[in-house]
Design an enzyme around this catalytic site. Sequence first.
Site, PDB file in Angstrom:
ATOM      1  N   SER A  12     -26.302   2.576 -46.837  1.00 16.33           N
ATOM      2  CA  SER A  12     -25.400   3.189 -47.830  1.00 16.33           C
ATOM      3  C   SER A  12     -26.156   4.127 -48.767  1.00 16.33           C
ATOM      4  CB  SER A  12     -24.641   2.117 -48.617  1.00 16.33           C
ATOM      5  OG  SER A  12     -25.501   1.357 -49.414  1.00 16.33           O
ATOM      6  N   ARG A  83     -39.903  -3.109 -44.222  1.00 13.41           N
ATOM      7  CA  ARG A  83     -41.290  -3.406 -43.855  1.00 13.41           C
ATOM      8  C   ARG A  83     -42.195  -2.784 -44.902  1.00 13.41           C
ATOM      9  NH1 ARG A  83     -42.413  -5.680 -38.487  1.00 13.41           N
ATOM     10  NH2 ARG A  83     -44.523  -5.210 -39.191  1.00 13.41           N
ATOM     11  N   HIS A 101     -35.915  -0.029 -55.185  1.00 17.18           N
ATOM     12  CA  HIS A 101     -35.982  -1.491 -55.225  1.00 17.18           C
ATOM     13  C   HIS A 101     -34.920  -2.015 -56.196  1.00 17.18           C
ATOM     14  CE1 HIS A 101     -37.753  -5.416 -54.683  1.00 17.18           C
ATOM     15  NE2 HIS A 101     -37.576  -5.588 -55.980  1.00 17.18           N
TER      16      HIS A 101
HETATM   17  C1  GRF Z   1     -30.889  -1.537 -51.395  1.00 23.07           C
HETATM   18  O1  GRF Z   1     -30.419  -2.536 -52.277  1.00 23.07           O
HETATM   19  C2  GRF Z   1     -32.289  -1.141 -51.726  1.00 23.07           C
HETATM   20  O2  GRF Z   1     -32.587  -1.200 -53.084  1.00 23.07           O
HETATM   21  C3  GRF Z   1     -33.111  -2.168 -50.970  1.00 23.07           C
HETATM   22  O3  GRF Z   1     -32.416  -2.358 -49.771  1.00 23.07           O
HETATM   23  C4  GRF Z   1     -31.022  -2.094 -49.982  1.00 23.07           C
HETATM   24  C5  GRF Z   1     -30.575  -1.099 -48.944  1.00 23.07           C
HETATM   25  O4  GRF Z   1     -29.189  -0.914 -48.917  1.00 23.07           O
HETATM   26  N1  GRF Z   1     -34.461  -1.713 -50.811  1.00 23.07           N
HETATM   27  P1  GRF Z   1     -28.533   0.172 -47.966  1.00 23.07           P
HETATM   28  O5  GRF Z   1     -29.077  -0.072 -46.555  1.00 23.07           O
HETATM   29  O6  GRF Z   1     -28.953   1.534 -48.456  1.00 23.07           O
HETATM   30  O7  GRF Z   1     -27.057  -0.018 -48.033  1.00 23.07           O
END
Ligand code: GRF
Length: 182
Positions: A12, A83, A101
Amino acid sequence: MKIAAFASGNGSNVEALVKSGIKIDLLICNKQNAYVLARAKKLNIKTYVVVTKNREQRVFEQEMLDILKSNEIELILLAGYMRQIGATLLDQYEGSIINIHPSLLPAFKGPRAIVDAYNYGVKVSGVTIHLIDSELDAGTIIMQEPVILDEGISLEQFEQKIHEVEYQIFYQAVNKIIKERK
Ligand code: GRF
């Protein structure tokens, strides 16, 4: 500036970046069945699947590096790439790999940051955009935005709030970097 996104799952954030106007030149995904692949197809992003499971990091990162170099990529966005980045990529792209993050670092590092913050009972968490270095979820912070946990908020509502903030500040931070480095 040519930009690559790395993702492992839902995607997303990749979609939100593109819809905000960030041009993503290619996507590297390390999971064959990730939903981000369908999103990338719809968004017309050139995609490479580089499987990481049961492979040596040096080997799959070299494969990624070859893709990045042959496409003249200058900036890498980790958008839910689950990863840790190793020396092969870091040596070539130090200072040019940006991670999103879902906590206010240095609190709640690791892959379960949203659930960990919720279960801890914090009243404020948030989102961090930072440069990657060799330590997990460390590196220079580019931008942070708090998310307030109102009394009685459910985990699902909290996750939703985190994602809404992610879509805004990832775009703002990437846009800032692009302008600074032009
Ligand atoms: C997000 O919450 C990001 O902060 C974390 O992984 C999640 C990814 O969500 N590192 P998406 O795949 O972009 O929906």
